[in-house]
Write a protein that holds these residues in place. Structure first.
Motif, mmCIF file in Angstrom:
data_model
loop_
_atom_site.group_PDB
_atom_site.id
_atom_site.type_symbol
_atom_site.label_atom_id
_atom_site.label_comp_id
_atom_site.label_asym_id
_atom_site.label_seq_id
_atom_site.Cartn_x
_atom_site.Cartn_y
_atom_site.Cartn_z
ATOM 1 N N GLU A 129 0.827 -1.211 0.000
ATOM 2 C CA GLU A 129 0.000 0.000 0.000
ATOM 3 C C GLU A 129 0.855 1.253 0.000
ATOM 4 O O GLU A 129 0.591 2.200 -0.746
ATOM 5 C CB GLU A 129 -0.871 0.031 1.264
ATOM 6 C CG GLU A 129 -2.262 -0.495 1.068
ATOM 7 C CD GLU A 129 -3.078 -0.386 2.351
ATOM 8 O OE1 GLU A 129 -2.988 0.653 3.037
ATOM 9 O OE2 GLU A 129 -3.777 -1.375 2.666
ATOM 10 N N ASN A 130 1.875 1.262 0.830
ATOM 11 C CA ASN A 130 2.711 2.460 0.959
ATOM 12 C C ASN A 130 3.535 2.726 -0.299
ATOM 13 O O ASN A 130 3.765 3.879 -0.656
ATOM 14 C CB ASN A 130 3.611 2.351 2.194
ATOM 15 C CG ASN A 130 2.809 2.416 3.488
ATOM 16 O OD1 ASN A 130 1.689 2.938 3.502
ATOM 17 N ND2 ASN A 130 3.369 1.900 4.556
ATOM 18 N N ALA A 133 11.607 6.585 5.174
ATOM 19 C CA ALA A 133 11.325 5.478 6.091
ATOM 20 C C ALA A 133 9.956 5.665 6.727
ATOM 21 O O ALA A 133 9.191 4.702 6.881
ATOM 22 C CB ALA A 133 12.421 5.375 7.150
ATOM 23 N N ALA A 134 9.625 6.908 7.068
ATOM 24 C CA ALA A 134 8.316 7.197 7.671
ATOM 25 C C ALA A 134 7.206 6.911 6.661
ATOM 26 O O ALA A 134 6.151 6.362 7.003
ATOM 27 C CB ALA A 134 8.274 8.647 8.132
ATOM 28 N N LYS A 135 7.458 7.262 5.411
ATOM 29 C CA LYS A 135 6.487 7.048 4.336
ATOM 30 C C LYS A 135 6.229 5.558 4.113
ATOM 31 O O LYS A 135 5.088 5.113 4.029
ATOM 32 C CB LYS A 135 7.063 7.687 3.056
ATOM 33 C CG LYS A 135 6.093 7.980 1.965
ATOM 34 C CD LYS A 135 6.741 8.849 0.891
ATOM 35 C CE LYS A 135 7.686 8.046 0.000
ATOM 36 N NZ LYS A 135 8.284 8.864 -1.089
ATOM 37 N N PHE A 136 7.300 4.785 4.053
ATOM 38 C CA PHE A 136 7.148 3.359 3.756
ATOM 39 C C PHE A 136 6.664 2.546 4.952
ATOM 40 O O PHE A 136 6.187 1.428 4.793
ATOM 41 C CB PHE A 136 8.454 2.771 3.229
ATOM 42 C CG PHE A 136 8.865 3.298 1.882
ATOM 43 C CD1 PHE A 136 7.950 3.373 0.838
ATOM 44 C CD2 PHE A 136 10.161 3.724 1.655
ATOM 45 C CE1 PHE A 136 8.318 3.869 -0.406
ATOM 46 C CE2 PHE A 136 10.545 4.218 0.414
ATOM 47 C CZ PHE A 136 9.624 4.291 -0.614
ATOM 48 N N SER A 137 6.804 3.106 6.162
ATOM 49 C CA SER A 137 6.322 2.363 7.327
ATOM 50 C C SER A 137 5.024 2.960 7.868
ATOM 51 O O SER A 137 4.582 2.617 8.963
ATOM 52 C CB SER A 137 7.398 2.303 8.419
ATOM 53 O OG SER A 137 7.808 3.587 8.771
ATOM 54 N N TYR A 138 4.402 3.826 7.082
ATOM 55 C CA TYR A 138 3.142 4.467 7.457
ATOM 56 C C TYR A 138 2.103 3.423 7.873
ATOM 57 O O TYR A 138 1.952 2.395 7.212
ATOM 58 C CB TYR A 138 2.632 5.293 6.271
ATOM 59 C CG TYR A 138 1.292 5.946 6.474
ATOM 60 C CD1 TYR A 138 1.136 6.970 7.402
ATOM 61 C CD2 TYR A 138 0.182 5.552 5.734
ATOM 62 C CE1 TYR A 138 -0.091 7.580 7.595
ATOM 63 C CE2 TYR A 138 -1.056 6.152 5.910
ATOM 64 C CZ TYR A 138 -1.183 7.157 6.852
ATOM 65 O OH TYR A 138 -2.396 7.749 7.030
#
Ligand code: ADP
Ligand code: MG
Length: 253
Positions: A38-39, A129-134
């Protein structure tokens, strides 16, 4: 920003090393955790770049990696996506988050460490990293130099830390203060390794990697560099397992 795929479709990729895994042609082939899928989609990444096609299956297959590719080729997602996937599949709660050190401070044990030459690059990686682990419960933290942000960075660590992105000098300081331990670090990434060496960080990098981090046989290490001079070759030999996958995307300086 973004990637001009027209420049990339025909870029030569040289893969060597022992049994390199087959590249993925599509993000779907990576079989990422549902949330990562999803991310990635939300990020607007329709297809992997050449460095991602090769790096993702290499790291998902628990192989060490030396990747030489120019700036703007998509290296950040190439290492972050497999690391986030690994942490999600192992359950972020399984990670030993904190313990009480002898000096009474809480010491956090990240499962992945990304070393970056500069604060700017560290911030960029941290954002990705924040985007992909949202929406996951993976916690990322960042450490870089500067007097004014020391306390704030330490305070942020109290939220825990699975993926730590850091510049070498500040990280050593924080380790010496007892806030961070590297005994649980299963992933080590050296991003822009050539720049780190140009900036004189080699002693600090060696200190970090050789003190308290699992030996190379017990971790997965990925090095990224635009060039592959002798000094980087030596570092690769010291930090990577002998069967590492070597990737050269485009012309390597
Ligand atoms: P590098 O680390 O190689 O310099 P980055 O990881 O910073 O490259 O990526 C460069 C830019 O391309 C960033 O804006 C990033 O979000 C974007 N990007 C990376 N991979 C893809 C992809 N597969 N599809 C579209 N854009 C991408
Ligand atoms: Mg980069």
């Amino acid at each position: 920003s973004g990637i001009n795929f027209d420049n990339y479709e025909n870029i030569p990729v040289d893969v060597s090393g022992e049994n390199p895994p087959e590249p993925i042609n599509d993000f779907a082939e990576a079989n990422f955790h549902e949330w990562i899928k999803e991310n990635v989609e939300k990020s607007g990444y329709a297809k992997p770049t050449p460095v991602q096609k090769h790096s993702i299956p290499t790291l998902l297959g628990n192989r060490d990696l030396m990747s030489c590719a120019q700036t703007g080729s998509g290296k950040t997602a190439a290492f972050l996506l497999p690391i986030i996937n690994h942490i999600l599949n192992n359950g972020p709660d399984a990670v030993k988050q904190a313990t009480t050190a002898t000096n009474g401070r809480r010491t956090y044990f990240p499962s992945a460490l990304v070393l970056s030459p500069t604060r700017e690059l560290a911030i960029q990686i941290h954002k990705e990293a924040a985007k992909f682990s949202y929406r996951t419960n993976i916690v990322t933290a960042i450490l870089y130099g500067g007097r004014e942000n020391y306390r704030e960075q330490v305070n942020r660590l109290r939220g825990g830390c699975h993926i730590l992105i850091a510049t070498p000098g500040r990280l050593i300081d924080i380790i010496e203060q007892g806030w961070i331990g590297l005994a649980g670090c299963q992933y080590l990434v050296l991003d822009e390794a050539d720049r780190m060496l140009d900036m004189g960080f080699e002693p600090q990098i060696r200190k970090i990697v050789n003190n308290g981090m699992p030996p190379k046989t017990n971790r997965i290490t990925a090095m990224f560099s635009a060039t592959f001079p002798k000094q980087i070759q030596v570092l690769a030999k010291d930090f990577l397992k002998p069967d590492y996958v070597f990737l050269a995307v485009g012309r390597v300086g």
